[in-house]
Design a protein around this motif. Structure first.
Motif, short mmCIF file in Angstrom:
data_model
loop_
_atom_site.label_atom_id
_atom_site.label_comp_id
_atom_site.label_asym_id
_atom_site.label_seq_id
_atom_site.Cartn_x
_atom_site.Cartn_y
_atom_site.Cartn_z
N LEU A 144 0.82 -1.21 0.00
CA LEU A 144 0.00 0.00 0.00
C LEU A 144 0.86 1.26 0.00
O LEU A 144 1.99 1.26 0.47
N LYS A 145 0.27 2.34 -0.51
CA LYS A 145 0.96 3.63 -0.54
C LYS A 145 0.13 4.67 0.18
O LYS A 145 -1.08 4.78 -0.04
N GLY A 146 0.78 5.42 1.05
CA GLY A 146 0.11 6.51 1.74
C GLY A 146 -0.49 6.10 3.07
O GLY A 146 -0.94 4.97 3.25
N THR A 147 -0.51 7.05 4.01
CA THR A 147 -1.04 6.77 5.34
C THR A 147 -2.55 6.52 5.32
O THR A 147 -3.06 5.77 6.15
N ALA A 156 -4.27 4.94 2.98
CA ALA A 156 -4.49 3.55 2.58
C ALA A 156 -4.17 2.60 3.73
O ALA A 156 -4.88 1.61 3.95
N GLN A 157 -3.11 2.90 4.47
CA GLN A 157 -2.75 2.07 5.62
C GLN A 157 -3.85 2.11 6.68
O GLN A 157 -4.23 1.08 7.25
N ALA A 158 -4.40 3.31 6.93
CA ALA A 158 -5.45 3.44 7.93
C ALA A 158 -6.70 2.68 7.51
O ALA A 158 -7.36 2.04 8.34
N GLY A 159 -7.02 2.73 6.21
CA GLY A 159 -8.19 2.00 5.73
C GLY A 159 -8.03 0.51 5.87
O GLY A 159 -8.97 -0.19 6.31
N ARG A 160 -6.85 -0.01 5.50
CA ARG A 160 -6.61 -1.44 5.63
C ARG A 160 -6.62 -1.86 7.11
O ARG A 160 -7.13 -2.93 7.46
#
Length: 702
Positions: free
Chosen positions: A147-150, A152-156
């Motif tokens: 993943l790219k970007g914070t 996207a990380q928060a969503g996952r």
């Protein structure tokens, strides 16, 4: 003078535990985490305390959190503030209506006020370092690498937390560590945090995003990377192998923080490199280096990389000691500070680079933490006579305590005398070369005719010890095996608490122990149990030769590898030599032990994979000698133990029960390799002492 009483389990858990110190830029103050535990609440909490190195009472800095830790003083100016006017730390708190699901990074001014969350990091913060400008920090977080970007990380992360499935799916060779599965599908990346000087959440960028780089998967921490003095680069240790394993050999890379470009600066297929530390001028990087290609037991040595020429040298190659991180450069760049063990003690050492010579700066006891800034040195150290204490060491001045957290409690306790003795143990002659695979059950090599090695033993006597009286003897056999007990304070196996029950407690630094040179440490490889048993038995002979020792009241206990040892003794020592054993988290069956988190080391330690030479492996496995076991044994294990899976303890207990041997099981569903909850610890000690009393012939007579 008030009456002193022997230490109890309640006293042990009332002791406040000090963390490693961090100094302000002028050296005038230190900050440290202090942990306290409640037997009633069955949990602990930690807060940050400020301590003056110039005199004055300590002051609590944080109050609202319950797990405030890893404090680090900012090194330089932060916007409108002055140098060192922020302290960063990790915590899980509830602030402004938001409760942290994962550990976050907080900052607080040392003159008081409330801490503020520095950023909202959905995947959490493991550890961090300040950049030299005091406006940025680099921290570790476990992320999904694809993943790219914070955002996207928060969503996952939100999706993962909401899932209903509980299965863990992996194709990785290294997928769990100590007491937990590694975050599924995630790896440890370095991130850059730019503080918002107005008090809002800072800006976060994943430095490893889009690259194959990741930090080590076994407890990645702040010692695994460093930031250059100009703030432009970060140096980190990484495993270059495509498949990550527990025994991976790490290399060092340096990354340009602005561009993200990285260059490997130190890599050798035969060596394991780690814990990089920039010199004050940034032209050199100190790190630890272990020649794993030669042997897996090779020590971590001190190495230095030179930017001019991009070469490195192992500078402590002639010094037969294991170098422990953290490494810290002296401000003149001429030497480094670190801790290293030596014969049952851990000292703070200064290693001079010019003549490649090490000297003791602060002698242990056991130095467990330190920091040095502006000529001021602060250490945290304990000993067998006291828990951790903080001292300041100023030039041309005697060391001074800068706290008294436990003084009132310790003053009321009657502790036993501690003595260091040496005796003739086993002879560590080389292992005979094997010409073919073993056939049959196998056995230990016979003792050699060479002269025995001197072996160290630490004794802790009961309070009020009288040589004219008779006392029971208790072996407390350490784990590892490549560690070593000594002049230190231990909360899980506290020898003073054992001695307070009336036992003379013996800690033997058997062959294989650390702190006595690499040859001594490596001597047990591929013949586990052989030399160690000779050492323990020689120690018992030494003890029983004393007029005060009761030969009918001798016991042996051990944890981890020490648990292996008492199981080994049960199959090799004649009945009635020891009245009872206690086996905590002990290794019992080396084939079944392949379920542990350190399976990649088995063949290195035992000499073969179990499928290549089953006889050799079984010849070093206690379960192979179950038919000889008859001594009563208390078996203790935790279900969350992945270092020695609890099936080992259960198999040992079941074996003893099937054989009709007196045995008792203490099993914890919520503990790991250690027993860390206050109530569980109290139960642990209670069962421990009750088992000894049950098999103590003097207790039976009364």
């Amino acid at each position: 003078m008030s009456k002193q009483n022997p230490i109890t389990i309640e006293d042990l858990w009332r002791i406040e535990r000090l963390g490693a110190p961090s100094l302000s830029p002028d050296g005038a103050q230190a900050v440290a985490a202090v942990s306290r535990y409640s037997m009633d609440d069955n949990k602990g909490s930690s807060a940050l305390w400020l301590l003056s190195t110039l005199g004055g009472a300590p002051r609590a800095l944080t109050h609202c959190g319950d797990k405030d830790g890893q404090p680090r003083w900012s090194p330089a100016a932060t916007g409108k503030t002055h140098a060192g006017e922020l302290i960063a730390f990790t915590a899980r708190r509830e602030q402004e209506g938001q409760k942290d699901e994962e550990t976050q990074l907080y900052v607080i001014a040392p003159d008081g006020g409330e801490a503020r969350r520095a950023a909202d990091v959905a995947t959490g913060v493991e550890a961090f370092r300040w950049c030299p400008d005091g406006r940025r920090l680099v921290f570790i977080s476990w992320v999904w690498p694809e993943l790219k970007g914070t955002r996207a990380q928060a969503g996952r992360h939100k999706e993962f937390k909401a899932r209903k499935e509980t299965g863990y799916v992996t194709s990785e060779a290294q997928y769990r560590h100590w007491d937990r599965n590694l975050p599924m599908g995630r790896v440890a990346h370095l991130h850059l945090l730019e503080l918002d000087l107005q008090g809002g959440p800072g800006k976060v960028r994943d430095l490893f995003e889009g690259s194959a780089y990741e930090l080590g998967r076994a407890d990645p921490g702040a010692e695994h990377f460093d930031i250059s003095p100009d703030g432009r680069h970060v140096c980190f240790a990484f495993d270059p192998a495509a498949e990550k394993r527990g025994d991976g050999r790490f290399a060092l890379a340096e990354m340009d923080i602005k561009t993200g470009r990285a260059v490997v600066i130190a890599q050798d297929a035969g060596w394991d490199f780690g814990t990089p530390r920039y010199s004050p001028g940034g032209d050199r990087i100190a790190f630890t280096a272990s020649h794993q290609g030669r042997k897996h037991t090779m020590p971590s040595q001190l190495a230095v990389w030179q930017r001019d020429g991009c070469t490195h040298e192992v500078v402590s190659a002639q010094w037969d000691h294991q170098v422990h991180a953290p490494l810290q450069w002296e401000e003149d760049g001429l030497a480094l500070l670190f801790t290293a063990e030596q014969k049952g003690r851990t000292h703070l050492w200064r290693f001079d680079l010019a003549d490649q010579r090490a000297e003791v700066v602060v002698a242990g006891g056991w130095v467990g933490g330190f920091d040095k800034v502006a000529g001021t040195l602060v250490t945290m150290a304990d000993s067998a006579m006291h828990p951790g204490q903080l001292h300041v060491h100023l030039p041309a001045a005697a060391p001074q305590r800068i706290e008294q957290f436990n003084d009132a409690l310790m003053t009321g306790l009657a502790l036993g005398r501690v003595e260091e003795v040496w005796f003739d143990g086993a002879c560590s002659a080389p292992v005979p070369k094997r010409k073919s695979k073993s056939k049959g059950k196998g056995s230990n090599p016979a003792p050699h005719d060479n002269a025995p090695d001197k072996v160290q033993m630490w004794l802790v006597y009961p309070p009020g010890f009288d040589t004219k009286k008779k006392y029971p003897v208790l072996h407390s056999i350490h784990g590892g095996p490549h560690t070593g007990p000594g002049d230190n304070w231990h909360y899980r196996w506290n020898t003073q608490l054992f001695a307070a029950q009336g036992y003379v407690v013996a800690n033997v630094n058997y062959h294989g122990s650390s702190g006595f040179g690499n040859a001594f440490l490596d001597s047990i490889t591929q013949r586990w149990g052989a030399l160690e048993l000779q050492d323990i038995e020689a120690a018992t002979d030494w003890l029983l030769a004393k007029a005060w020792a009761d030969k009918n009241r001798v016991f042996a206990s051990g944890g981890s590898y020490g648990g292996f040892m008492v199981a080994w003794m049960n199959g090799h020592v004649p009945a009635d030599r020891y009245q009872a054993y206690i086996c905590h988290a002990g290794c019992f069956d080396w084939t079944a032990m392949f379920a542990d988190d350190a399976y990649t080391w088995h063949a290195k330690e035992l000499g073969a994979w179990y499928w290549d030479d089953a006889a050799l492996v079984q010849s070093q496995s206690p379960h192979s000698f179950a038919s000889e076991m008859s001594t009563p044994t208390l078996v203790i294990h935790g279900a969350l133990d992945y270092r020695v899976p609890d099936g080992q303890g259960l198999a040992y207990y079941n074996t003893l029960k099937a054989r009709g041997v007196d045995a008792r099981l203490l099993w914890f569903p919520d503990e790991n390799h250690w027993i860390v909850k206050p109530r569980n610890s109290r139960l642990w000690y209670s069962e421990f002492f009750d088992w000894l009393k049950r098999h103590d012939r003097a207790s039976q007579r009364t």
